[in-house]
Design an enzyme around this catalytic site. Structure first.
Site, PDB file in Angstrom:
ATOM      1  N   ARG A 296     115.092  23.932  -1.560  1.00  0.00           N
ATOM      2  CA  ARG A 296     114.722  24.359  -0.202  1.00  0.00           C
ATOM      3  C   ARG A 296     115.633  24.346   0.937  1.00  0.00           C
ATOM      4  NH1 ARG A 296     108.751  22.316   0.138  1.00  0.00           N
ATOM      5  NH2 ARG A 296     109.545  20.773  -1.131  1.00  0.00           N
TER       6      ARG A 296
ATOM      7  N   ALA B  86     152.133  17.486  38.431  1.00  0.00           N
ATOM      8  CA  ALA B  86     151.447  18.361  37.856  1.00  0.00           C
ATOM      9  C   ALA B  86     152.301  19.392  36.994  1.00  0.00           C
ATOM     10  CB  ALA B  86     150.832  19.546  38.879  1.00  0.00           C
TER      11      ALA B  86
END
Ligand code: UD1
Ligand code: CA
Length: 444
Positions: free
Chosen positions: A13, A368
């Protein structure tokens, strides 16, 4: 004490290609839940496998004994397939691979009861809706289990159910197994028949329905997942953790969180994650298998198999991949991805960077847009950045390469050679300025 886990069923199931017991509950395959719990009360653990046995076996720890039941002819037949595991001088607990939440405290209660002397000790419960379960029926001190399919109409309303968990005396079980027949509604060899042969039965009752719930469908699996999630959140709330929105917070049962940590909405804390005290986690973060110290801040970030030490700040929008170590007080900001790298104490990488296979020292500033070019198309290469180095913005560090202690890299550099300590490294085209050039072009 031995423990035998029945897990041969197909789980039709579930409508799955995968054996049922490998489906996960709170991040862990169901069978692992049962093995872990069994290991807490028994010296040896055996598992009966059938459907998908090979696949399931790969998930089992080596110390577990495996038995194969080729065809699923019933619970007694499954135990029969593990006959060699049984010992007349030892007791055995019977468990199920698809009933994952059985607790060691309940099993210990059964062990205590069984020690008082019994052929079998049964775990029972009172069910709201008992249909589908075997019922436990008492008659003048003797107990009998009748399967739902074999139940006469006048006994249908009995609510005391057989949870399927038992402790058998090994000797009794070995004697009874050959006597069990399959002349019942399902044509199966029922283990419950062994119980019905017993003179000396003891009963233990549980009121915790979660621990006896068997998973036959995905619906039940998801229901258990939800119940477990709620239970975990309640436990954390009781133990000094603030969870601002329990409705959108998903915390695996295995996770640990310290006091005064605040979990903001839409946050996922998974696997064996350990979070310390006084942290702020989320909103919108996912943390998987991480070790997080105290006073850490993680905002809108994804962290996977990483170590994050005290006072670190991560995010928003950071991605920590496996093998990342962030030492104390380091800061990882937006759009920074880190993989298999150590970031030293007090170091900052606040914006738009990729750091992979790197060893970064203390108090380094990663500007950065710094990229470690760790992959040359064939293999991964390491980058070393020593203490107090300063990496100017938009730098590419072509690995393998070493930036010495206190060195400075000019912005926009492509660094292909080592830079010695306290030196300037610069690798970019020289700037040209032509004064008045624009005006001159307009005149033309
Ligand atoms: C069983 C009990 C029932 C009890 C219920 C609780 C029997 C006969 N009945 O019924 O009294 O109320 O559990 O959930 O035991 N399995 C095998 N091999 C087999 C058959 C089963 O390994 O040949 C395993 C299954 O994978 C499953 C477990 O045993 O995990 C239970 O089997 P199942 O057929 O579901 O038993 P129930 O009919 O639910
Ligand atoms: Ca069942």
């Amino acid at each position: 004490m031995k423990a035998l886990i029945l897990a041969a069923g197909k789980g039709t199931r579930m409508k799955s290609r995968m054996p049922k017991v490998l489906h996960k509950l709170s991040g862990k395959p169901m069978i692992e839940w049962v093995i872990e719990t069994a290991g807490k009360v028994a010296q040896r653990v055996g598992v009966v496998l059938g459907f998908g046995a090979k696949q399931v076996k790969e998930h089992l720890p080596r110390w577990v004994d495996v038995f194969i039941q080729e065809r699923q002819l019933g619970t007694a037949h499954a135990v029969m397939c593990a006959r060699k595991f049984l010992d007349p001088d030892d007791d055995v607990i019977i468990l199920y691979g698809d009933v994952p939440l059985i607790s060691d405290s309940t099993l210990k209660r059964m062990v205590e009861e069984h020690k008082k002397g019994a052929d079998v000790t049964i775990l029972v419960a009172d069910a709201e809706n008992p249909s589908g379960y075997g019922r436990v029926i008492e008659n003048e001190g003797r107990y009998k289990i009748i399967e739902d399919a074999d139940l006469p109409e006048d006994l249908r309303s009995i609510r005391t159910i057989n949870t399927g968990f038992y402790i058998f005396s090994g000797r009794f079980l070995l004697e009874m197994l050959p006597k069990i027949k399959n002349d019942n509604a399902k044509g199966e060899y029922y283990l419950t028949d062994a119980v019905n042969f017993a003179e000396n039965v003891r009963i233990v009752k549980t009121t915790d329905l979660l621990e006896i719930t068997g998973v036959n469908t995905r619906k039940t699996l998801v229901w258990l997942e939800e119940q477990l999630r709620k239970r975990k959140i309640e436990e954390l709330l009781e133990n000094g953790v603030t969870i601002l929105d329990p409705n959108t917070t998903y915390i695996h049962y295995s996770a640990e969180i310290g006091v005064d940590t605040v979990i903001h909405p839409m946050t996922f804390i998974e696997g064996k994650t350990k979070i310390g005290d006084g942290c702020e986690i989320g909103p919108m973060s996912r943390i998987v298998d991480c070790e997080v110290g105290n006073n850490v801040k993680i905002v809108r970030s994804e962290c996977f198999r990483s170590v994050i030490e005290d006072n670190v700040s991560v995010g928003p929008f950071a991605r920590l991949r496996e093998g990342t170590v962030l030492k104390k007080s380091s800061k990882i900001g937006n759009f920074v991805e880190i993989k298999r790298s150590t970031i030293g104490e007090g170091t900052k990488a606040q914006h738009l960077s990729y750091i992979g296979d790197a060893h970064v020292g203390k108090d380094v500033n990663i500007g950065a847009g710094t990229i470690t070019c760790n992959y040359d198309g064939k293999k991964k290469n390491p980058t070393f950045i020593e203490d107090r180095a300063f990496i100017g913005s938009n730098t590419s560090l072509v690995a393998p390469v070493r930036i010495g202690e206190g060195a400075l890299i000019g912005a926009g550099s492509v660094i292909t050679q080592n830079v010695p300590p306290h030196s300037l490294g610069l690798g970019r085209a020289r700037q040209i300025v032509k004064e008045g050039w624009v005006l001159k072009r307009k005149e033309e």
